[in-house]
Design a protein around this motif. Structure first.
Motif, PDB file in Angstrom:
ATOM      1  N   THR A 138      20.859  67.151  21.824  1.00 51.17           N
ATOM      2  CA  THR A 138      19.957  67.345  20.703  1.00 51.17           C
ATOM      3  C   THR A 138      20.698  67.367  19.381  1.00 51.17           C
ATOM      4  OG1 THR A 138      20.097  69.742  20.826  1.00 51.17           O
ATOM      5  CG2 THR A 138      18.399  68.683  22.146  1.00 51.17           C
TER       6      THR A 138
ATOM      7  N   ASP B 180      11.878  70.700  26.430  1.00 56.73           N
ATOM      8  CA  ASP B 180      12.268  69.443  25.814  1.00 56.73           C
ATOM      9  C   ASP B 180      11.160  68.419  25.982  1.00 56.73           C
ATOM     10  OD1 ASP B 180      12.327  68.689  28.493  1.00 56.73           O
ATOM     11  OD2 ASP B 180      14.435  68.092  28.514  1.00 56.73           O
TER      12      ASP B 180
ATOM     13  N   GLY C 278      16.233  66.097  27.383  1.00 53.33           N
ATOM     14  CA  GLY C 278      16.956  66.616  26.227  1.00 53.33           C
ATOM     15  C   GLY C 278      16.488  66.087  24.888  1.00 53.33           C
TER      16      GLY C 278
ATOM     17  N   PRO D 100      14.488  66.498  21.642  1.00 55.55           N
ATOM     18  CA  PRO D 100      13.971  67.725  21.022  1.00 55.55           C
ATOM     19  C   PRO D 100      12.449  67.795  21.077  1.00 55.55           C
ATOM     20  CG  PRO D 100      15.707  66.794  19.675  1.00 55.55           C
ATOM     21  CD  PRO D 100      15.422  65.786  20.747  1.00 55.55           C
TER      22      PRO D 100
END
Length: 388
Positions: free
Chosen positions: A9, A147, A173, A175
């Motif tokens: 991220t 996520d 992963g 965001p």
């Protein structure tokens, strides 16, 4: 569900601090909004000239919308399959339904791990045809509690009896926030998977090359960086706030629609490695560091989500604007943008080319607050005709 490749991220600061910091910059960088109407711009000097093609026709809507299916619950994405099957995602229920020819809805799957809330949930779909011994696949973009991620599922059955196998994580992963989750998926003309991601409400992520947020990503079907990506990572372009539309024109040019903040919504021609300016600028800025939009709208008239390219025309679904925008010609950059069905269908979430001289669109009016159109979510057909 198997855990696949994990993306970084790259977030280094809290979202509240980042918003406060970039807001002051935006006030200096934004172009003032007009009272109404789109602003159509020539491509910026850095634009890549598209290859010469035999230009397809420009189209405009004809006739009245026809309801193909009703009773949908917060639908987000339409997937038309080559064999005639039609799948639609329902964001909040985490459900994929098949739309049958008579308008009935058939549940195909409820995806595990979907955690809806705000703008998150089950979002975009994309289809990858089978190749040799490899079965056809459907990709889905979804939000979990932690996520956003992309999963891949084997596609089975025939229209009317479509099925989806166990989801396998391709990329996680990404965001996730209560807003700005991106979510559109598409297989490009090059056979690679593209995904739009939002800044998840943390504006510093959009121009951070180490983050998957605020980007357009390009990857192999296994979730690895595709060959030729500009930074050797998954990132194809950066500086995006919340892109939710993705399509290619006849010359191979890539287009994306993007939600602005308070001033401008954007239609952008996407080039690899280019920075589209968020959160330093919003809309057209004339700053050589950034790529300007081809067309921009006041936010009250757009809030753009899905886009489709039909002939040489970009059709853009507007949520807050409650209309379809028709911008053309796509192959050289739009010089005209017309609105259709203003206020007639409510909020429009997605649009795709139909099987004939038409486009199909999803309304997204379900909000649970008892508004006049609450629960009135439909798949509609809109005829188009050549005008040049």
């Amino acid at each position: 569900m198997r855990t696949g490749r994990t993306g970084r991220t790259g977030s280094r600061r809290g979202g509240a601090v980042a918003v406060a910091t970039s807001g002051a910059v935006l006030l200096a960088g934004c172009t003032p909004a007009p009272e109404s109407g789109p602003v159509v711009n020539a491509p910026s000097a850095s634009a890549t000239t598209p290859p010469a093609v035999s230009a397809p026709p420009v189209v405009r809507p004809v006739g009245e919308p026809e309801t193909l299916a009703s009773g949908l619950d917060a639908p987000w994405s339409i997937l038309r399959l080559p064999d005639g099957g039609v799948l639609v995602t329902e964001r909040d229920a985490g459900r994929i339904v098949e739309v049958l020819p008579d308008g009935d809805l058939r549940e195909v799957a409820v995806l595990p791990d979907v955690v809806a809330g705000g703008e998150g949930g089950l979002l975009g779909l994309a289809h990858l045809p089978g190749d040799g011994d490899d079965a056809a696949s459907v990709f889905a973009y979804l939000s979990t509690g932690d996520d956003n991620r992309i999963v891949r599922m084997p596609l089975t059955g025939e229209p009317g009896e479509l099925g989806l196998g166990e989801p396998e994580v391709v990329l996680d992963g990404i965001p996730r926030g209560s807003r700005h989750n991106g979510g559109r998926l598409a297989i490009g003309p090059d056979g690679y998977l593209y995904a739009t991601t939002g800044d998840a409400g943390s504006v510093d992520l959009a121009r951070d090359r180490e983050s998957l947020g605020g980007k357009i990503l390009r990857m192999t079907p296994e979730g690895e960086a595709a060959p030729g990506n500009p930074f050797g990572t998954l990132v194809w372009s950066l500086g995006h706030r919340n892109p939710q539309g993705l399509a290619w024109d006849a010359a191979g040019g890539m287009w994306a629609a993007e939600f602005g903040q308070n001033t401008w919504d954007e239609l952008n021609r996407i080039e690899p490695g280019e920075d589209y300016g968020w959160a330093v600028v919003e809309g057209r800025a004339g700053d050589d560091r950034f790529r300007d939009p081809a067309v921009q709208w006041p936010t009250a008239e757009a809030s753009p989500s899905g886009i489709a390219i039909v002939g040489d025309t970009i059709v853009l679904a507007a949520l807050r604007g409650e209309r379809l925008w028709f911008a053309s010609p796509a192959t050289t950059a739009p010089t005209e943008a017309d609105a259709a069905f203003v206020g007639e269908l409510g909020r429009l979430r997605d649009v795709v080319p139909g099987p004939g001289d038409d486009v199909w669109a999803l309304t997204n009016n379900t909000d649970g607050r008892g508004t006049p159109r609450d629960g009135d979510d439909r798949l509609v057909r809109i005829g188009v005709e050549d005008v040049g």
